[in-house]
Design a protein around this motif. Structure first.
Motif, PDB file in Angstrom:
ATOM      1  N   ASP A   1       2.322   1.932 -29.450  1.00 38.99           N
ATOM      2  CA  ASP A   1       1.652   0.650 -29.274  1.00 38.99           C
ATOM      3  C   ASP A   1       1.662  -0.127 -30.590  1.00 38.99           C
ATOM      4  OD1 ASP A   1      -0.413   1.646 -30.891  1.00 38.99           O
ATOM      5  OD2 ASP A   1      -1.793   1.973 -29.226  1.00 38.99           O
ATOM      6  N   ALA A   2       0.995  -1.293 -30.607  1.00 35.37           N
ATOM      7  CA  ALA A   2       1.030  -2.160 -31.785  1.00 35.37           C
ATOM      8  C   ALA A   2       0.423  -1.501 -33.016  1.00 35.37           C
ATOM      9  CB  ALA A   2       0.319  -3.474 -31.493  1.00 35.37           C
ATOM     10  N   ASN A   3      -0.433  -0.496 -32.814  1.00 32.86           N
ATOM     11  CA  ASN A   3      -1.037   0.237 -33.925  1.00 32.86           C
ATOM     12  C   ASN A   3      -0.292   1.528 -34.248  1.00 32.86           C
ATOM     13  OD1 ASN A   3      -3.223  -1.588 -34.324  1.00 32.86           O
ATOM     14  ND2 ASN A   3      -4.201  -0.748 -32.495  1.00 32.86           N
ATOM     15  N   LEU A   4       0.909   1.663 -33.664  1.00 35.24           N
ATOM     16  CA  LEU A   4       1.774   2.831 -33.859  1.00 35.24           C
ATOM     17  C   LEU A   4       1.165   4.122 -33.346  1.00 35.24           C
ATOM     18  CD1 LEU A   4       3.397   2.082 -37.317  1.00 35.24           C
ATOM     19  CD2 LEU A   4       4.138   1.427 -35.034  1.00 35.24           C
ATOM     20  N   LYS A   5       0.272   3.997 -32.385  1.00 33.35           N
ATOM     21  CA  LYS A   5      -0.269   5.172 -31.701  1.00 33.35           C
ATOM     22  C   LYS A   5       0.697   5.557 -30.583  1.00 33.35           C
ATOM     23  CE  LYS A   5      -4.097   6.736 -28.781  1.00 33.35           C
ATOM     24  NZ  LYS A   5      -5.359   6.325 -28.110  1.00 33.35           N
ATOM     25  N   ALA A   6       0.994   6.854 -30.481  1.00 36.57           N
ATOM     26  CA  ALA A   6       1.865   7.330 -29.422  1.00 36.57           C
ATOM     27  C   ALA A   6       1.169   7.205 -28.076  1.00 36.57           C
ATOM     28  CB  ALA A   6       2.257   8.783 -29.675  1.00 36.57           C
ATOM     29  N   VAL A   7       1.869   6.628 -27.095  1.00 35.07           N
ATOM     30  CA  VAL A   7       1.336   6.472 -25.735  1.00 35.07           C
ATOM     31  C   VAL A   7       2.332   7.080 -24.762  1.00 35.07           C
ATOM     32  CG1 VAL A   7      -0.026   4.427 -26.301  1.00 35.07           C
ATOM     33  CG2 VAL A   7       2.347   4.150 -25.568  1.00 35.07           C
ATOM     34  N   PRO A   8       1.876   7.504 -23.591  1.00 28.81           N
ATOM     35  CA  PRO A   8       2.751   8.235 -22.659  1.00 28.81           C
ATOM     36  C   PRO A   8       3.968   7.441 -22.200  1.00 28.81           C
ATOM     37  CG  PRO A   8       0.455   8.554 -22.069  1.00 28.81           C
ATOM     38  CD  PRO A   8       0.483   7.480 -23.125  1.00 28.81           C
ATOM     39  N   ALA A   9       5.071   8.163 -22.020  1.00 31.29           N
ATOM     40  CA  ALA A   9       6.286   7.616 -21.406  1.00 31.29           C
ATOM     41  C   ALA A   9       6.829   8.734 -20.510  1.00 31.29           C
ATOM     42  CB  ALA A   9       7.283   7.178 -22.466  1.00 31.29           C
ATOM     43  N   LEU A  10       7.936   9.398 -20.880  1.00 26.94           N
ATOM     44  CA  LEU A  10       8.396  10.539 -20.092  1.00 26.94           C
ATOM     45  C   LEU A  10       7.428  11.719 -20.203  1.00 26.94           C
ATOM     46  CD1 LEU A  10      12.259  10.555 -20.716  1.00 26.94           C
ATOM     47  CD2 LEU A  10      11.028   9.843 -18.653  1.00 26.94           C
ATOM     48  N   ALA A  11       6.735  11.802 -21.324  1.00 25.91           N
ATOM     49  CA  ALA A  11       5.668  12.799 -21.474  1.00 25.91           C
ATOM     50  C   ALA A  11       4.339  12.121 -21.141  1.00 25.91           C
ATOM     51  CB  ALA A  11       5.643  13.353 -22.888  1.00 25.91           C
ATOM     52  N   GLU A  12       3.619  12.663 -20.189  1.00 28.72           N
ATOM     53  CA  GLU A  12       2.330  12.080 -19.799  1.00 28.72           C
ATOM     54  C   GLU A  12       1.211  12.471 -20.753  1.00 28.72           C
ATOM     55  OE1 GLU A  12       2.066  11.353 -15.146  1.00 28.72           O
ATOM     56  OE2 GLU A  12       2.300  13.484 -15.593  1.00 28.72           O
ATOM     57  N   SER A  13       1.359  13.642 -21.392  1.00 32.81           N
ATOM     58  CA  SER A  13       0.350  14.108 -22.346  1.00 32.81           C
ATOM     59  C   SER A  13       0.972  15.179 -23.232  1.00 32.81           C
ATOM     60  CB  SER A  13      -0.881  14.670 -21.620  1.00 32.81           C
ATOM     61  OG  SER A  13      -0.533  15.809 -20.843  1.00 32.81           O
ATOM     62  N   TRP A  14       0.242  15.547 -24.287  1.00 31.63           N
ATOM     63  CA  TRP A  14       0.725  16.553 -25.226  1.00 31.63           C
ATOM     64  C   TRP A  14      -0.459  17.087 -26.015  1.00 31.63           C
ATOM     65  CZ3 TRP A  14       2.198  11.469 -24.912  1.00 31.63           C
ATOM     66  CH2 TRP A  14       1.580  10.586 -25.810  1.00 31.63           C
ATOM     67  N   GLU A  15      -0.311  18.256 -26.570  1.00 33.10           N
ATOM     68  CA  GLU A  15      -1.362  18.810 -27.428  1.00 33.10           C
ATOM     69  C   GLU A  15      -0.755  19.784 -28.426  1.00 33.10           C
ATOM     70  OE1 GLU A  15      -1.044  21.577 -23.941  1.00 33.10           O
ATOM     71  OE2 GLU A  15      -1.638  19.470 -23.983  1.00 33.10           O
ATOM     72  N   THR A  16      -1.497  20.010 -29.507  1.00 36.64           N
ATOM     73  CA  THR A  16      -1.076  20.978 -30.509  1.00 36.64           C
ATOM     74  C   THR A  16      -2.095  22.092 -30.605  1.00 36.64           C
ATOM     75  OG1 THR A  16      -2.212  19.811 -32.290  1.00 36.64           O
ATOM     76  CG2 THR A  16       0.058  19.192 -31.865  1.00 36.64           C
ATOM     77  N   SER A  17      -1.634  23.253 -31.018  1.00 31.84           N
ATOM     78  CA  SER A  17      -2.555  24.361 -31.243  1.00 31.84           C
ATOM     79  C   SER A  17      -3.371  24.103 -32.505  1.00 31.84           C
ATOM     80  CB  SER A  17      -1.762  25.665 -31.390  1.00 31.84           C
ATOM     81  OG  SER A  17      -0.859  25.572 -32.477  1.00 31.84           O
ATOM     82  N   LYS A  18      -4.447  24.804 -32.682  1.00 34.47           N
ATOM     83  CA  LYS A  18      -5.315  24.608 -33.848  1.00 34.47           C
ATOM     84  C   LYS A  18      -4.583  24.870 -35.159  1.00 34.47           C
ATOM     85  CE  LYS A  18      -9.760  25.475 -31.583  1.00 34.47           C
ATOM     86  NZ  LYS A  18     -10.995  26.301 -31.562  1.00 34.47           N
ATOM     87  N   ASP A  19      -3.656  25.814 -35.145  1.00 37.53           N
ATOM     88  CA  ASP A  19      -2.923  26.116 -36.384  1.00 37.53           C
ATOM     89  C   ASP A  19      -1.724  25.199 -36.591  1.00 37.53           C
ATOM     90  OD1 ASP A  19      -1.108  27.057 -34.526  1.00 37.53           O
ATOM     91  OD2 ASP A  19      -1.246  29.161 -35.130  1.00 37.53           O
ATOM     92  N   GLY A  20      -1.465  24.288 -35.641  1.00 39.80           N
ATOM     93  CA  GLY A  20      -0.375  23.329 -35.789  1.00 39.80           C
ATOM     94  C   GLY A  20       1.003  23.915 -35.567  1.00 39.80           C
ATOM     95  N   LEU A  21       1.095  25.151 -35.074  1.00 43.78           N
ATOM     96  CA  LEU A  21       2.386  25.820 -34.954  1.00 43.78           C
ATOM     97  C   LEU A  21       2.961  25.785 -33.541  1.00 43.78           C
ATOM     98  CD1 LEU A  21       1.822  28.942 -37.241  1.00 43.78           C
ATOM     99  CD2 LEU A  21       2.826  26.722 -37.813  1.00 43.78           C
ATOM    100  N   THR A  22       2.203  25.215 -32.614  1.00 43.98           N
ATOM    101  CA  THR A  22       2.682  25.073 -31.242  1.00 43.98           C
ATOM    102  C   THR A  22       2.407  23.659 -30.767  1.00 43.98           C
ATOM    103  OG1 THR A  22       2.186  27.398 -30.783  1.00 43.98           O
ATOM    104  CG2 THR A  22       2.577  25.971 -28.888  1.00 43.98           C
ATOM    105  N   PHE A  23       3.435  23.003 -30.262  1.00 43.51           N
ATOM    106  CA  PHE A  23       3.310  21.634 -29.769  1.00 43.51           C
ATOM    107  C   PHE A  23       3.813  21.629 -28.330  1.00 43.51           C
ATOM    108  CE2 PHE A  23       5.167  17.108 -29.965  1.00 43.51           C
ATOM    109  CZ  PHE A  23       3.955  16.541 -29.584  1.00 43.51           C
ATOM    110  N   THR A  24       2.942  21.232 -27.398  1.00 43.76           N
ATOM    111  CA  THR A  24       3.265  21.293 -25.982  1.00 43.76           C
ATOM    112  C   THR A  24       3.321  19.899 -25.377  1.00 43.76           C
ATOM    113  OG1 THR A  24       2.169  23.446 -25.802  1.00 43.76           O
ATOM    114  CG2 THR A  24       2.602  22.263 -23.749  1.00 43.76           C
TER     115      THR A  24
END
Length: 556
Positions: free
Chosen positions: A83-106
């Protein structure tokens, strides 16, 4: 959204605030209001756009040149948009999350998406593209995804990235231009770089590739099976190749074309066109780019092997003059390879190369390159990116500036394919002039200019200078895996200080691109990556009343 997205948003609030607004007449504000009017979109019509120069390929996953990205942004969807503030918004991916340690991105993918040939889009496409294209071929993503050790696709809608270290930059490069997903069923087991679908692309986006008449036009037609039901509104998009700058201005003024980006007309024409009631001019939609223009010094050839010579040439060049005279104020002097728009990271480290021809001459003398009987010290070749007269004028300015300190220069012209082969493959040049987008994270757009791993591999828009420094390679590797924002910022400051001392590249100016478009071309307020986005939400107001129920437009 997880730690990754929160860090990403926090770092880039400053970027959105730094976007430059081009206001050249009172009529421009009114035109912008008309664009954003809430009238219901109208289906149908053809949008004619300018594409200049003509792309050399139609797959941004393999070549990240601007013309390729502009065309393919409507053929391929990204996993995210910005978006205009460079925040990632859904497209082909509807959502995403990272693990607490930052080593897994889903990533959780959208259901019901089809490739233009009717095959389903699945997690297998993302996994294959990441493993075989982004990590091995893509000019930027080899570094961005370097910390990804493996990818899982446990079901058709889920992609799991496993990392050796956290990588906050990944979310900054998941749109269509940054990480274009290719159809596995058309590429697996083929010679990827020579696959015929590179020039007749099959995507998931709102428009389907129809025809490429080289030297003339590229035609896209409405995707009737697009996942965002009811869109796109346009029937067709035609990209016209118009090499002559004056002809581009005339075509926009006459209404023959309705859209052009990346400063499509001579800079001196921008103010005049903005005053016309049928056009508007704006710098919105470039926030994701943070573009900077620079000179690459070939550090493996001739006098430019000597850092003192490179530093001398830097002090022979007046960057204020380049901004004001060459670029007509649509630029500002650059002091670092990380533009000031990336305020969190930008830091010249106290290293400045002020315009000082006398000091430049003294440095050249000290380096052993004294003036000969004809006043000349040596001769260099300057090659400029063939994207228009502004770049040629920059090369001509450098030629005159260097002549004043006794360095002769030949300015050479060529098409885009020849330029990229000369600089990034054959390395047959002394100074090249080009621009990179730094994007919303310097790991995405800046590191590639200094990483030694890409030298001479004919990968466009990477390390053209031939610069090799183990310390810099180590800093680049560290920035890819550092999860602490403050420590990561310091790594980039150390990187800037080192490369500004060694000076394989000379930052010249930070560019302020603008868009010229028809006043009756409607679309939502520009997103941060609009220049590389799609025409999904564009429509043409033909002045006729909107029918209560419009038939769904069909492609011919």
């Amino acid at each position: 959204m997880g730690t990754w997205n929160m860090v990403h948003i926090g770092l880039w609030k400053a970027v959105a605030g730094a976007a430059v607004a081009l206001v050249v007449s009172a009529g421009l504000a009114a035109a912008q209001d008309a664009r954003d009017a809430s009238a219901p979109p109208k289906a149908g019509g053809t949008l004619t756009a300018i594409i200049q120069p003509e792309p050399v390929i139609l797959t941004a996953a393999l070549n990240t040149a601007a013309p390729t990205g502009i065309v393919t942004g409507s053929i391929f969807d990204g996993l995210v948009d910005y978006d205009a503030n460079l925040k990632a918004v859904p497209a082909l991916a509807e959502s995403w999350e990272t693990s607490k340690d930052g080593l897994t991105f889903t990533l959780h993918l959208r259901d019901g998406v089809k490739w233009h040939d009717g095959k389903p889009f699945t997690s297998a496409d993302v996994k294959w593209t990441l493993e075989e294209v982004w990590k091995k071929i893509h000019p930027r993503n080899q570094a961005i995804f370097a910390k990804v050790t493996s990818v899982d696709a446990p079901d058709d809608r889920t992609v799991v990235l496993h990392l050796s270290q956290p990588s906050v930059a990944i979310l900054s490069s998941l749109n269509s231009n940054g990480a274009q997903v290719l159809p596995k069923h058309l590429y697996e087991g083929t010679d990827i770089l020579n696959n015929p679908y590179n020039n007749k692309p099959v995507g998931t986006g709102p428009f389907v590739f129809k025809e490429w008449s080289r030297g003339n036009y590229i035609v896209l037609e409405r995707n009737p099976e697009y996942w965002d039901k009811g869109k796109p509104y346009l029937d067709r998009v035609v990209f016209r190749v118009i090499p002559d700058a004056a002809a581009r201005s005339a075509a926009l003024e006459k209404g023959e074309v309705q859209w052009g980006v990346l400063s499509p007309v001579p800079l001196k024409d921008a103010e005049r066109l903005a005053k016309l009631p049928n056009l508007r001019v704006s710098t919105e939609g470039y926030e994701w780019l943070s573009p900077w223009l620079f000179a690459d010094f070939n550090v493996e050839r001739g006098p430019l092997k000597d850092v003192k010579v490179r530093q001398a040439l830097a002090q022979a060049i007046d960057r204020n003059a380049i901004s004001k005279v060459v670029w007509f104020g649509f630029a500002k002097p650059a002091t670092s390879p990380i533009p000031s728009t990336l305020a969190a990271f930008h830091d010249a480290g106290g290293i400045a190369y002020d315009y000082d021809p006398k000091k430049a001459e003294a440095l050249l003398d000290a380096a052993g390159y004294k003036r000969g009987p004809d006043g000349a010290r040596f001769t260099l070749d300057i090659d400029y990116i063939p994207y228009g007269d502004d770049y040629k004028r920059t090369a001509e300015y450098l030629k005159q500036a260097l002549k004043r300190v006794g360095v002769e220069a030949n300015v050479r012209s060529q098409d885009t394919a020849a330029f990229t082969r000369r600089v990034y493959g054959d390395r047959d040049f002394d100074i090249s002039i080009t621009w990179f987008a730094a994007f919303s994270d310097p790991q995405v757009g800046v590191n590639r200019a200094y990483w030694s791993g890409s030298i001479g591999k004919n990968i466009p828009w990477t390390n053209g200078s031939g610069y090799r420094n183990d310390k810099v390679d180590a800093l680049i590797s560290a920035t890819q895996g550092e999860g602490d924002p403050e420590k990561r910022i310091q790594l980039f400051k150390d990187l800037q200080k080192t490369v500004l001392t060694d000076l394989p590249t000379l930052p010249l100016v930070e560019l302020k691109f603008f868009t010229v478009e028809a006043a009756n071309l409607k679309h939502p307020k520009a997103s941060g990556d609009q220049v590389y986005g799609s025409f999904r939400d564009f429509w043409i107001d033909d002045g006729k009343p909107t029918e209560a129920k419009a038939d769904t437009p069909k492609s011919n």
